[in-house]
Design a protein around this motif. Structure first.
Motif, mmCIF file in Angstrom:
data_model
loop_
_atom_site.group_PDB
_atom_site.id
_atom_site.type_symbol
_atom_site.label_atom_id
_atom_site.label_comp_id
_atom_site.label_asym_id
_atom_site.label_seq_id
_atom_site.Cartn_x
_atom_site.Cartn_y
_atom_site.Cartn_z
ATOM 1 N N THR A 1 6.709 6.565 -0.180
ATOM 2 C CA THR A 1 7.377 5.378 0.318
ATOM 3 C C THR A 1 8.603 5.104 -0.550
ATOM 4 O O THR A 1 8.518 5.120 -1.775
ATOM 5 N N THR A 2 9.741 4.883 0.078
ATOM 6 C CA THR A 2 10.950 4.467 -0.618
ATOM 7 C C THR A 2 11.253 3.025 -0.248
ATOM 8 O O THR A 2 10.506 2.392 0.509
ATOM 9 N N ALA A 3 12.362 2.501 -0.730
ATOM 10 C CA ALA A 3 12.756 1.132 -0.401
ATOM 11 C C ALA A 3 13.097 0.973 1.069
ATOM 12 O O ALA A 3 13.069 -0.146 1.602
ATOM 13 N N SER A 4 13.403 2.071 1.747
ATOM 14 C CA SER A 4 13.861 1.966 3.129
ATOM 15 C C SER A 4 12.935 2.586 4.160
ATOM 16 O O SER A 4 13.004 2.235 5.337
ATOM 17 N N ASP A 5 12.077 3.528 3.748
ATOM 18 C CA ASP A 5 11.265 4.233 4.733
ATOM 19 C C ASP A 5 10.091 4.922 4.066
ATOM 20 O O ASP A 5 9.926 4.877 2.852
ATOM 21 N N ASN A 6 9.261 5.557 4.879
ATOM 22 C CA ASN A 6 8.307 6.556 4.401
ATOM 23 C C ASN A 6 8.900 7.912 4.739
ATOM 24 O O ASN A 6 9.599 8.057 5.744
ATOM 25 N N ARG A 7 8.615 8.938 3.906
ATOM 26 C CA ARG A 7 9.228 10.235 4.137
ATOM 27 C C ARG A 7 8.419 11.354 3.498
ATOM 28 O O ARG A 7 7.550 11.109 2.654
ATOM 29 N N ASP B 1 0.825 -1.207 0.000
ATOM 30 C CA ASP B 1 0.000 0.000 0.000
ATOM 31 C C ASP B 1 0.861 1.258 0.000
ATOM 32 O O ASP B 1 0.389 2.343 0.318
ATOM 33 N N GLY B 2 2.144 1.133 -0.363
ATOM 34 C CA GLY B 2 3.038 2.277 -0.385
ATOM 35 C C GLY B 2 3.039 2.991 -1.717
ATOM 36 O O GLY B 2 2.329 2.630 -2.644
ATOM 37 N N GLY B 3 3.878 4.031 -1.822
ATOM 38 C CA GLY B 3 4.038 4.783 -3.066
ATOM 39 C C GLY B 3 3.940 6.280 -2.841
ATOM 40 O O GLY B 3 4.382 6.804 -1.821
ATOM 41 N N GLY C 1 12.935 8.635 7.694
ATOM 42 C CA GLY C 1 12.960 7.689 8.793
ATOM 43 C C GLY C 1 11.624 7.314 9.369
ATOM 44 O O GLY C 1 11.568 6.724 10.446
ATOM 45 N N ILE C 2 10.523 7.630 8.680
ATOM 46 C CA ILE C 2 9.215 7.152 9.127
ATOM 47 C C ILE C 2 9.151 5.660 8.797
ATOM 48 O O ILE C 2 9.333 5.272 7.642
ATOM 49 N N PRO C 3 8.931 4.804 9.772
ATOM 50 C CA PRO C 3 8.961 3.367 9.497
ATOM 51 C C PRO C 3 8.002 2.958 8.385
ATOM 52 O O PRO C 3 6.896 3.482 8.274
ATOM 53 N N ARG C 4 8.459 2.000 7.573
ATOM 54 C CA ARG C 4 7.616 1.401 6.557
ATOM 55 C C ARG C 4 7.437 -0.068 6.885
ATOM 56 O O ARG C 4 8.238 -0.667 7.605
ATOM 57 N N GLY C 5 6.345 -0.632 6.350
ATOM 58 C CA GLY C 5 6.079 -2.039 6.587
ATOM 59 C C GLY C 5 5.447 -2.666 5.360
ATOM 60 O O GLY C 5 5.295 -2.036 4.308
#
Length: 381
Positions: free
Chosen positions: A156-162, A133-135, A178-182
């Motif tokens: 959303t990136t490969a490492s985080d949300n920002r 559900d990222g992007g 550095g906003i956590p992604r899942g």
């Protein structure tokens, strides 16, 4: 409720189609009045300052005639439909003159300017990770957009949300990383609360326990000062315990309204100008209709419902901001699954669809639609 909440700290193209007024019926609801993740963008994003950038001559017409639209692929006969054949949409914001809007495609990273009887214009493309559900999840205009032409986006990136800032001819600049992604729970939203502060709504990234951890950026409503040159200000927490983030919108009185989803219920929460949150959510939906985008008027909040395929209208008191009547449904089963919502100065409501994600899309999906915004008394004029 599975989580508690606590207090911790609208380029224009002339509009040619008439807005569609839709009926309403009652909704059954329950009333309970670290920067280390930063990484460069590859490939380099694009920004096209072409025909979609800047105000256009309001005397120009966008079509040679006012002949009715004929149905067919990417041609929708509904006069309320502004844009068709988009990929799954993310965020939506109207332009200052109210005659056009910016909409994001969540998976492709494109930001498009859409207007009545006009082909969408791509104004920027940002590399994003659109899996799950990222992007490209939301877009906001700088409060001084008329002068600086800046966008802000939640991605959303490969490492985080920002959160990033986008300027013509430049690559995106990190504002908050550095906003956590899942695997899920990456949705987020942006809303300016002042010329120098932006509210950032972050989802829980699939980790409900972290939403109440003050040291983690996920599952929060954050207030972030815009960075001065050479500065990297830290955000403050306005609201904790956010589940799957929906949207954040600001009413004319300056109150912030937040939508989110939890395993037990969907919620509408209010943060007053003074930071107060009251004793709990302004409204809850135990039936979980999929609250998403929100847009505010002086006497009501319009909320896109993804799973219920409708717009919910919650009437509020213009003075106190209190919810004064049970929500009503509008545009029910007319356009499918809705996500984005934005109000315009002319009193209309813009919504976007996500039928290519979890539904059976029609030949014209996904779409941006403009309908009449609710008036006082909990209904549509």
């Amino acid at each position: 409720m599975t989580r508690g909440t606590r207090w911790t700290g609208s380029w224009g193209v002339r509009a040619a189609a008439a807005a569609l007024a839709v009926g309403a019926l009652a909704v059954p609801s329950c009333a309970r009045f670290d920067d280390s993740a930063s990484s460069p963008f590859t490939p380099e994003p694009t920004f096209d300052p072409g025909p979609g950038v800047g105000p256009q001559d309001p005397t120009e017409t966008t079509t040679p005639s006012a002949s009715p639209k004929l149905p067919g692929p990417c041609v929708d006969p509904d006069p309320a439909v502004i844009a068709t054949c988009l990929d799954v949409t993310g965020g939506l914001v109207t332009m200052p003159d109210g005659n056009s809007a910016l909409v994001t495609e969540r998976r492709t990273g494109r930001i498009l300017q859409v207007a009545p009887d006009t082909e969408p214009v791509e104004v920027a493309t940002i590399p994003v990770d659109g899996s799950g559900d990222g992007g490209l999840l939301d877009v906001a205009l700088s409060p001084t957009f008329a002068e600086d032409r800046l966008f802000y986006a939640y991605i959303t990136t490969a490492s985080d949300n920002r959160v990033v800032r986008i300027a013509a001819g430049d690559t995106p600049k990190d504002v908050l990383t550095g906003i956590p992604r899942g695997a899920t729970g990456n949705a987020g939203a942006l809303e300016f609360v002042s010329p120098t502060e932006i509210a950032v709504l972050t989802g829980d990234a699939g980790n409900a326990s972290a939403a109440n951890d003050p040291n983690v950026l996920s599952g929060k409503l954050l207030k972030l000062p815009l960075p001065a040159p050479g500065a990297a200000p830290a955000p403050s927490v306005m609201l904790s315990g956010i589940g799957t983030a929906g949207d954040v919108c600001r009413d004319p009185n300056g109150n912030l309204w937040v939508t989110d989803r939890t395993p037990l219920e969907d919620r509408l929460q209010r943060v007053g100008v003074d930071g107060s949150t009251g004793t709990g959510p302004a409204w809850t939906w135990p039936e979980r209709p999929g609250v998403a985008g929100c847009a505010a008027a002086p006497d009501g909040i319009a909320i896109s419902l993804t799973d219920a395929k409708a717009v919910a209208v919650v009437t509020t008191d213009p003075g106190t901001g209190a919810v004064t009547a049970a929500p009503v449904l509008a545009a029910e089963d007319r356009y499918g699954m809705l996500r984005g919502a934005a109000s315009s100065p002319d009193g209309l409501l813009w919504v976007s669809t996500v039928n290519k994600s979890g539904a059976e899309p029609g030949p014209n999906d996904d779409r941006v639609v403009r309908i009449q915004f609710p008036a006082g008394g909990g209904g549509f004029d």
